[in-house]
Design a protein around this motif. Structure first.
Motif: not given
Length: 280
Positions: A98-99, A111-114, A136-137
């Motif tokens: 996403f983006g 849930v891990v965001i990189y 978002s959000p």
């Protein structure tokens, strides 16, 4: 409206996951990744894992894959290994972009965001993540009983979140504009919800989309594509508050995964090694 097969190819190992990013990336049961152009002409191919791929996504110049033999692996579209991201705490079964951020969901509820292939934030939603979406959000996560709507602000907190709603449902799940789509608990009925906290993500419509469990849902614009164990791929148009049939085809074997490149084009990977390009 009918759906037809435009192109078709066959690979030796069962395809199990698929991703589209101006090329088709197919992950297989034997751990390899195979690349095709829009017409299913084969390109690069490489051994990404020693066992079946669990998840695959592509974007931002990279391909991301996961299995149960390590963390998330990062590749160039030609198969050159860039990096291996550390294990999240469980087998990663979901990967989405996403983006500029990669979102990974695992069996331990993480849930891990990189960002730039470095961990940016990590949240635990307390149950296995079989699918996720970010609008978002809100982070939407789902297993097979409930969809959890979580408000997150990764730029402000790396681990704090607020659970806003829980709605009955199961994977797969997608959001598009002001609409949220996911399967009912039985796995054969697709539900259309308002994608708004103000209405409590109100259910607007539902329709039976399969005679057996749906494995795959892909949405682009006002069109949704579904496929599953019954071998049918069906296309649906989101018209206001309703889902309307917009074509179907019987492919004769289980649909393991599908992805869309345009509202009238989808790619399906089937048990037995078939990969097909469909148009409506």
């Amino acid at each position: 409206m009918s759906i037809k097969i435009e192109n078709e190819t066959k690979i030796e190992s069962d395809p199990c996951v698929v991703a589209w990013d101006n090329q088709l990336f197919v992950g297989t049961e034997d751990g390899s990744i195979k690349v095709f152009d829009a017409n299913l002409t084969s390109g690069a191919s490489w051994s990404a894992h020693t066992v079946q791929l669990f998840a695959l996504t592509a974007g931002c110049g990279y391909v991301y894959s996961s299995s149960n033999d390590g963390g998330i692996r990062v590749w160039t579209p030609k198969g050159e290994k860039v990096k291996e991201l550390p294990p999240t705490g469980g087998d990663v079964g979901v990967l989405h972009i996403f983006g500029n951020n990669v979102y990974a969901g695992d069996e331990a509820g993480n849930v891990v965001i990189y960002e730039n292939n470095e961990e940016k934030a990590k949240y635990n939603v307390l149950e296995e993540v079989k699918d996720l979406w970010f609008h978002s959000p809100f982070l939407f996560t789902v297993r097979d009983l409930d969809v959890t709507v979580t408000e997150i602000k990764p730029d402000e907190s790396k681990n704090r979140f607020t659970t806003r709603f829980t709605v009955e449902g199961r994977a797969p799940l997608r959001a598009t504009g002001n609409r949220l789509l996911f399967m009912a608990r039985g796995g054969i009925t697709l539900q259309l919800h308002d994608n708004s906290v103000d209405t409590g993500f109100k259910k607007l419509h539902e329709v039976k989309v399969s005679d057996m469990i749906v494995t795959s849902l892909s949405v682009i614009g006002d069109y949704a594509w579904t496929g599953g164990w019954d071998g049918h791929v069906r296309r649906w148009k989101i018209t206001g508050d309703k889902l309307e049939s917009a074509g179907e085809i019987n492919l004769g074997s289980c649909v393991n995964a599908l992805d869309t490149s345009a509202s009238n084009t989808a790619y399906a990977v089937l048990s037995g090694g078939r990969v097909v390009r469909l148009t409506a």
